[in-house]
Design a protein around this motif. Structure first.
Motif, PDB file in Angstrom:
ATOM      1  N   MET A   1    -115.694   0.945 -37.299  1.00  0.00           N
ATOM      2  CA  MET A   1    -115.413   2.126 -38.236  1.00  0.00           C
ATOM      3  C   MET A   1    -116.264   2.094 -39.378  1.00  0.00           C
ATOM      4  N   ARG A   2    -116.628   0.834 -39.973  1.00  0.00           N
ATOM      5  CA  ARG A   2    -117.805   0.976 -41.084  1.00  0.00           C
ATOM      6  C   ARG A   2    -118.858   1.527 -40.788  1.00  0.00           C
ATOM      7  N   ALA A   3    -119.324   1.332 -39.540  1.00  0.00           N
ATOM      8  CA  ALA A   3    -120.552   1.417 -39.218  1.00  0.00           C
ATOM      9  C   ALA A   3    -120.854   3.107 -39.138  1.00  0.00           C
ATOM     10  N   ILE A   4    -119.555   3.947 -38.715  1.00  0.00           N
ATOM     11  CA  ILE A   4    -119.982   5.172 -38.453  1.00  0.00           C
ATOM     12  C   ILE A   4    -119.145   5.931 -39.455  1.00  0.00           C
ATOM     13  N   SER A   5    -118.538   5.455 -40.448  1.00  0.00           N
ATOM     14  CA  SER A   5    -118.127   6.111 -41.796  1.00  0.00           C
ATOM     15  C   SER A   5    -118.819   7.294 -42.024  1.00  0.00           C
ATOM     16  N   ILE A   6    -118.169   8.415 -42.541  1.00  0.00           N
ATOM     17  CA  ILE A   6    -118.817   9.498 -42.965  1.00  0.00           C
ATOM     18  C   ILE A   6    -119.149   9.306 -44.460  1.00  0.00           C
ATOM     19  N   ASP A   7    -118.430   8.397 -45.064  1.00  0.00           N
ATOM     20  CA  ASP A   7    -118.822   8.220 -46.692  1.00  0.00           C
ATOM     21  C   ASP A   7    -119.944   7.324 -46.480  1.00  0.00           C
ATOM     22  N   LYS A   8    -121.180   7.584 -47.181  1.00  0.00           N
ATOM     23  CA  LYS A   8    -122.431   6.679 -47.182  1.00  0.00           C
ATOM     24  C   LYS A   8    -122.068   5.337 -47.831  1.00  0.00           C
ATOM     25  N   ASP A   9    -121.151   5.379 -49.000  1.00  0.00           N
ATOM     26  CA  ASP A   9    -120.918   4.253 -49.685  1.00  0.00           C
ATOM     27  C   ASP A   9    -120.241   3.281 -48.893  1.00  0.00           C
TER      28      ASP A   9
ATOM     29  N   ARG B   1    -120.501   2.728 -45.641  1.00  0.00           N
ATOM     30  CA  ARG B   1    -121.303   2.107 -44.385  1.00  0.00           C
ATOM     31  C   ARG B   1    -122.118   0.721 -44.835  1.00  0.00           C
ATOM     32  N   TYR B   2    -122.518   0.123 -43.905  1.00  0.00           N
ATOM     33  CA  TYR B   2    -123.018  -1.172 -44.402  1.00  0.00           C
ATOM     34  C   TYR B   2    -124.589  -0.794 -44.844  1.00  0.00           C
ATOM     35  N   LYS B   3    -124.974  -1.527 -45.815  1.00  0.00           N
ATOM     36  CA  LYS B   3    -126.160  -1.412 -46.667  1.00  0.00           C
ATOM     37  C   LYS B   3    -127.341  -2.008 -45.841  1.00  0.00           C
ATOM     38  N   HIS B   4    -127.020  -3.090 -45.144  1.00  0.00           N
ATOM     39  CA  HIS B   4    -128.186  -3.807 -44.322  1.00  0.00           C
ATOM     40  C   HIS B   4    -127.632  -4.117 -43.140  1.00  0.00           C
ATOM     41  N   TYR B   5    -128.634  -4.494 -42.099  1.00  0.00           N
ATOM     42  CA  TYR B   5    -128.268  -4.966 -40.617  1.00  0.00           C
ATOM     43  C   TYR B   5    -127.720  -6.387 -40.728  1.00  0.00           C
ATOM     44  N   SER B   6    -127.982  -6.946 -41.760  1.00  0.00           N
ATOM     45  CA  SER B   6    -127.462  -8.385 -41.668  1.00  0.00           C
ATOM     46  C   SER B   6    -125.822  -8.261 -42.145  1.00  0.00           C
ATOM     47  N   GLU B   7    -125.541  -7.353 -42.789  1.00  0.00           N
ATOM     48  CA  GLU B   7    -123.920  -7.225 -43.070  1.00  0.00           C
ATOM     49  C   GLU B   7    -123.183  -7.283 -41.785  1.00  0.00           C
TER      50      GLU B   7
ATOM     51  N   SER C   1    -124.286  -7.724 -38.742  1.00  0.00           N
ATOM     52  CA  SER C   1    -124.367  -8.834 -37.976  1.00  0.00           C
ATOM     53  C   SER C   1    -123.618  -9.739 -38.160  1.00  0.00           C
ATOM     54  N   TYR C   2    -123.460 -10.155 -39.413  1.00  0.00           N
ATOM     55  CA  TYR C   2    -122.416 -11.363 -40.056  1.00  0.00           C
ATOM     56  C   TYR C   2    -121.013 -10.715 -39.427  1.00  0.00           C
ATOM     57  N   GLU C   3    -120.498  -9.486 -39.572  1.00  0.00           N
ATOM     58  CA  GLU C   3    -119.117  -9.244 -38.987  1.00  0.00           C
ATOM     59  C   GLU C   3    -119.062  -9.429 -37.564  1.00  0.00           C
ATOM     60  N   LEU C   4    -120.073  -8.993 -36.763  1.00  0.00           N
ATOM     61  CA  LEU C   4    -119.965  -9.097 -35.468  1.00  0.00           C
ATOM     62  C   LEU C   4    -119.880 -10.273 -34.871  1.00  0.00           C
TER      63      LEU C   4
END
Length: 67
Positions: free
Chosen positions: A1-9, A11-17, A19-22
């Motif tokens: 849900m964080r990856a597709i959130s409408i609110d830009k703030d 969403r993930y700032k970096h891919y590493s975030e 990746s860590y959660e996954l």
């Protein structure tokens, strides 16, 4: 849900975030939108609060009826 959130703030700032959660989901807190109700975020807290309120109301009614 964080990856597709409408609110830009939100969403993930970096891919590493992401990746860590996954890779380590046990270390990640659940994601909820800003408008999520208490019962969606924490059902246990919601029902505990309701139980306490209902217990107090019952106690007040019991003492009022016996006086």
């Amino acid at each position: 849900m964080r990856a597709i959130s409408i609110d830009k703030d939100l969403r993930y700032k970096h891919y590493s975030e992401m990746s860590y959660e996954l890779l380590s989901p046990q270390n990640v807190k659940p994601f909820f939108s800003k408008n999520a109700s208490l019962i969606e975020r924490s059902p246990l807290a919601f029902y505990k609060g309701g139980f306490i309120i209902m217990t107090l109301i019952n106690f007040i009614l019991l003492t009022w009826m016996n006086s």
